[in-house]
Design an enzyme around this catalytic site. Structure first.
Site, PDB file in Angstrom:
ATOM      1  CD  GLU A   1       1.642  37.877  -3.725  1.00  0.00           C
ATOM      2  OE1 GLU A   1       1.804  36.649  -3.689  1.00  0.00           O
ATOM      3  OE2 GLU A   1       0.766  38.479  -3.088  1.00  0.00           O
TER       4      GLU A   1
ATOM      5  CE  LYS B   1       2.420  34.253  -1.943  1.00  0.00           C
ATOM      6  NZ  LYS B   1       1.693  32.970  -2.181  1.00  0.00           N
TER       7      LYS B   1
ATOM      8  CE  LYS C   1      -1.462  28.169  -3.215  1.00  0.00           C
ATOM      9  NZ  LYS C   1      -2.300  28.828  -4.249  1.00  0.00           N
TER      10      LYS C   1
ATOM     11  NE  ARG D   1      -3.213   0.501  -0.685  1.00  0.00           N
ATOM     12  CZ  ARG D   1      -3.619   0.529  -1.948  1.00  0.00           C
ATOM     13  NH1 ARG D   1      -3.373   1.578  -2.708  1.00  0.00           N
ATOM     14  NH2 ARG D   1      -4.238  -0.518  -2.464  1.00  0.00           N
TER      15      ARG D   1
ATOM     16  CG  ASP E   1      -0.796  37.000  -6.604  1.00  0.00           C
ATOM     17  OD1 ASP E   1      -0.675  35.801  -6.916  1.00  0.00           O
ATOM     18  OD2 ASP E   1      -1.635  37.402  -5.777  1.00  0.00           O
TER      19      ASP E   1
END
Length: 288
Positions: free
Chosen positions: A205, A172, A140, A105, A227
């Site tokens: 950013e 950011k 992410k 698995r 962005d």
């Protein structure tokens, strides 16, 4: 195709990942195998491809099998990055039957997910043909599975962005707002790096052409992120920057829009969906 390598793919990091994952799955024992399979039983199995895509995790699978039982014998038939179709056999494994079942698995979970990421990465790369844009991943990622997800992006032909918060500074929108503005955020960052003796690349950013100009005025950066800008804004930003800094387009970019974004002349395009919204490739470990 040679399996890509990166600085984060150390033997120590891979061993830690595998042991942690096995501890989560096996606990105090694989009681299904222990209860039903004789201790001296030996068998074999092969990895059957049941979909179409790019294979990934072939360099990881032997490490998992070895951690479970070094006496298992593998015959690797395909390599990472190989285009595969339904019915292909990626490898065979032979040895203690209990050990094959215990490793099954984790091997499948890793390879299915990694192959899905590599497949989608390769697909998006085809949409960048004829442009200079390079495809980047993001942070992410799935907690405790980042090492495999970023590795899969490399296998699919993408480029890893920073691995974590420690190896690059990205200022950011929230950093900029909390610091009081772009110039203030950059100045504070340089003061921090000087104080701590660190040398880290700095990316800022920007959300508008005005912020792009502020970043250009401030300088002291290594890349400008553009962005959530539509293609016309991106073209204007690229023209304004005029090669002084590498550019990265980011924010909500999909396979429907990525070609238009690449056509604006940006150097990089980051796509979070590479790791957070892919469909795993269907693989199965079958006795034969």
């Amino acid at each position: 195709m040679q399996t890509p390598t990166a600085s984060y793919l150390t033997p120590e990091a891979l061993t830690t990942f595998i042991r942690t994952a096995l501890a989560e799955d096996v606990g105090d024992g694989d009681h299904s195998a222990l209860s039903s399979i004789p201790a001296d039983a030996r068998n074999r199995a092969h990895l059957l491809v049941k979909g179409e895509g790019i294979l990934a995790g072939m360099a990881l699978a032997p490490l998992i099998f070895e951690e479970v039982d070094p006496s298992l014998t593998l015959n690797m038939l395909l390599a990472d990055g190989t285009p595969v179709k339904h019915g292909d056999i990626a490898f065979t494994v032979e040895g203690p039957a209990r050990s094959i079942l215990t490793a099954e698995r984790l091997v499948l979970n890793c390879m299915q997910r990694m192959s899905g990421i590599a497949t989608y990465t390769a697909h998006l790369n085809t949409l960048l043909a004829g442009t200079k844009a390079k495809l980047l991943d993001t942070r992410k990622t799935t907690p405790n599975f980042r090492i495999c997800e970023k590795w899969a992006v490399l296998i699919g032909g993408g480029v890893n962005h920073r691995y974590g918060l420690f190896d690059m500074i990205i200022l950011k929108d929230n950093h900029v707002d909390y610091a009081g503005g772009i110039a203030q955020a950059i100045a504070a960052t340089h003061a921090y790096l000087a104080k701590t003796g660190r040398q880290l690349p700095i990316e800022i950013e920007t959300r508008s052409l005005d912020e792009v100009q502020q970043a250009l005025n401030a300088g002291g950066i290594d890349r400008i992120m553009l962005d959530n800008m539509h293609p016309e804004q991106l073209r204007e930003a690229v023209a304004l920057i005029d090669g002084r800094f590498p550019t990265e387009a980011s924010g909500g970019i999909t396979e429907l829009t990525i070609a238009d974004v690449a056509g604006t002349g940006v150097d990089y395009i980051s796509v979070g969906a590479l790791t957070h919204s892919v469909k795993s490739l269907d693989l199965s470990l079958k006795a034969y």
